[in-house]
Design an enzyme around this catalytic site. Structure first.
Site, PDB file in Angstrom:
ATOM      1  N   ASP A 197       0.820  -1.219   0.000  1.00 20.89           N
ATOM      2  CA  ASP A 197       0.000   0.000   0.000  1.00 20.89           C
ATOM      3  C   ASP A 197       0.853   1.268   0.000  1.00 20.89           C
ATOM      4  O   ASP A 197       2.027   1.252   0.384  1.00 20.89           O
ATOM      5  CB  ASP A 197      -0.957   0.017   1.198  1.00 20.89           C
ATOM      6  CG  ASP A 197      -0.242  -0.029   2.539  1.00 20.89           C
ATOM      7  OD1 ASP A 197       0.700  -0.824   2.690  1.00 20.89           O
ATOM      8  OD2 ASP A 197      -0.611   0.744   3.454  1.00 20.89           O
TER       9      ASP A 197
ATOM     10  N   GLU B 173       0.124  -1.092   5.863  1.00 20.85           N
ATOM     11  CA  GLU B 173       1.135  -0.532   6.760  1.00 20.85           C
ATOM     12  C   GLU B 173       0.864   0.936   7.055  1.00 20.85           C
ATOM     13  O   GLU B 173       1.001   1.396   8.185  1.00 20.85           O
ATOM     14  CB  GLU B 173       2.531  -0.681   6.126  1.00 20.85           C
ATOM     15  CG  GLU B 173       3.694  -0.408   7.088  1.00 20.85           C
ATOM     16  CD  GLU B 173       4.163   1.031   7.132  1.00 20.85           C
ATOM     17  OE1 GLU B 173       4.983   1.348   8.009  1.00 20.85           O
ATOM     18  OE2 GLU B 173       3.717   1.864   6.310  1.00 20.85           O
TER      19      GLU B 173
HETATM   20 ZN   LIG Z   1       6.531   2.410   4.264  1.00 25.13          ZN
END
Ligand SMILES: [Zn+2]
Length: 434
Positions: A77, A140
């Site tokens: 992501d 994340e």
């Molecule tokens: Zn990162």
């Protein structure tokens, strides 16, 4: 397909993560998985893959031995697009030796470089000496569940990683005042993020008849007390080590100052506190009051006032010590303290054989840089892996200028073609040396 074309194909997919599960762009993440399969066919043929959470991936590459398994991490992501870009953020334009796009540095660059290194090694018939796991999270940037779920999956399979390597440090140019050489910083610990809400309740009422020391005044007093009394500072080992290794490369007179400072932790700590907010954050737990709320109307006395406190806990301190400090400094039983997010600092990973392997690989590929451990200020998925491994390191093998580091999470994120190719070679050497 060339390595650059494969990388571009991944950069062109807008895998933007969001805290809102409803708004999650499943199609983009599905497309990323599909493109990954197309670009790295040998990897998908020889490694087994487990899907983790919504779109996390955990690959297993069986080595000759399972004694010292290694986990290489990255995330799929990216953060949303912000600001004015020179080139469209998801076009992956390559111009004059530079690849432009969201995720080039954070963190599709390392993800693609890891995959390319594995693909190339497989093409050469290589089998790693140890089991290699690739853990690619999908959320994340929003502190999501993919990394903790990957940790659970590894635990379920009885995997105790010898070491884990995630994003974090880099071969950083212009990192150190007075030091011309780039510094390859390898994160050995990261600060813990804890958030509190301070709250004072009162009677409220009409603003024409205010009582003294109402909720807003009490909150204001609590904030100024916090601002005046930071936590005690002491540079941790990794910070001392960073300065010890950098000092000999500084220009005079900086060299003398740094060399003297690293001989005394107290002196180094004092210098860091004087050098500004960024160096100071390397030497202490920081406390920032970030959000504030009072009355919704100008002519109404607040019945409740709140303040949000963001604490970044340095290794050596604990969450309970930080909260006790806040309580003691505020010194007001009317101010209630609620823990909104809890996060301890990550334990320090040792500077032993695994660190030496990462450092030696770095010295081979970046002989002009000074290699050193350091304390990472930001939070990464790596922190979850400290539950199953004593050795968690944070390092991205890319050369980055100050401008490049500052482009992460803002506009004009970019990497040079040369730096990307060197990163692939770095991962390849690391795997070959296991
Ligand atoms: Zn990162």
């Amino acid at each position: 397909m060339t390595p650059i074309a494969s990388f571009q194909a991944l950069l062109r997919i807008p895998t933007v993560s969001t805290r809102d599960a409803e708004a999650w762009d499943h199609a983009a993440f599905d497309a990323f998985h599909q493109t990954l399969r197309e670009q790295f066919p040998l990897l998908h043929k020889h490694l087994s893959v487990t899907r983790v959470g919504s779109h996390g991936l955990l690959f297993h590459w069986a080595g000759t031995s399972r004694d010292r398994p290694v986990v290489l991490m990255a995330h799929i992501d990216v953060v949303p697009v912000e600001g004015e870009w020179t080139h469209p953020p998801f076009d992956a334009v390559v111009e004059d030796g530079i690849i432009w796009g969201r995720g080039t540095l954070d963190c599709k660059g390392s993800l693609a470089a890891i995959c390319q290194a594995v693909e190339d090694l497989l093409a050469d018939g290589h089998t790693p000496a140890q089991d290699v796991w690739l853990s690619f999270g999908c959320n994340e940037e929003v502190a999501g569940d993919a990394a903790p779920l990957a940790v659970e999956e590894l635990r379920r399979r009885g995997v105790i990683p010898w070491f884990v390597l995630d994003e974090g440090g880099a071969v950083a140019h212009d990192a150190f005042p007075g030091v011309e050489k780039p510094i390859a910083v390898i994160g050995v610990t990261e600060k813990g993020v804890t958030s509190l809400e301070l709250r004072v309740d009162g009677r409220g009422g009409h603003a024409s008849t205010p009582a003294p020391l109402g909720p807003t005044a009490r909150i204001a007093r609590a904030i100024t007390r916090l601002d005046r009394s930071p936590m005690r500072a002491s540079a941790p080992d990794a910070t001392v080590e960073l300065f010890r290794r950098a000092a000999p490369h500084a220009k005079t007179p900086m060299r003398y100052a740094l060399s003297a400072a690293v001989r005394s932790r107290a002196l180094l700590t004092r210098l860091l506190l004087l050098a500004g907010p960024e160096p100071a954050a390397m030497a202490r737990t920081t406390i920032a009051v970030t959000t504030l709320s009072g009355s919704p109307a100008l002519n109404v006395v607040a019945a409740r006032a709140t303040a949000g406190v963001n604490i970044r806990i340095l290794v050596g301190d604990t969450m309970s010590e930080a909260i006790a400090h806040v309580r003691k400094v505020i010194d007001d039983p009317e101010v209630s303290i609620r823990v909104v997010d809890a996060g301890e600092p990550s334990p320090s990973s040792p500077l032993d054989e695994a660190f030496d392997l990462i450092a030696a690989t770095t010295e081979e590929h970046f002989p002009h840089a000074v290699t050193s451990p350091y304390v990472m200020m930001a939070a990464t998925d790596a922190r979850h892996f400290t539950r199953i491994s004593d050795r968690v390191y944070r390092f991205t093998p890319f050369e980055m200028t100050k401008a490049q580091r500052e482009s992460i999470h803002t506009h004009d994120e970019h990497i040079t073609v040369d730096a990307y190719l060197k990163g692939i070679a770095w991962y390849r050497t690391l795997i070959e040396r296991l």
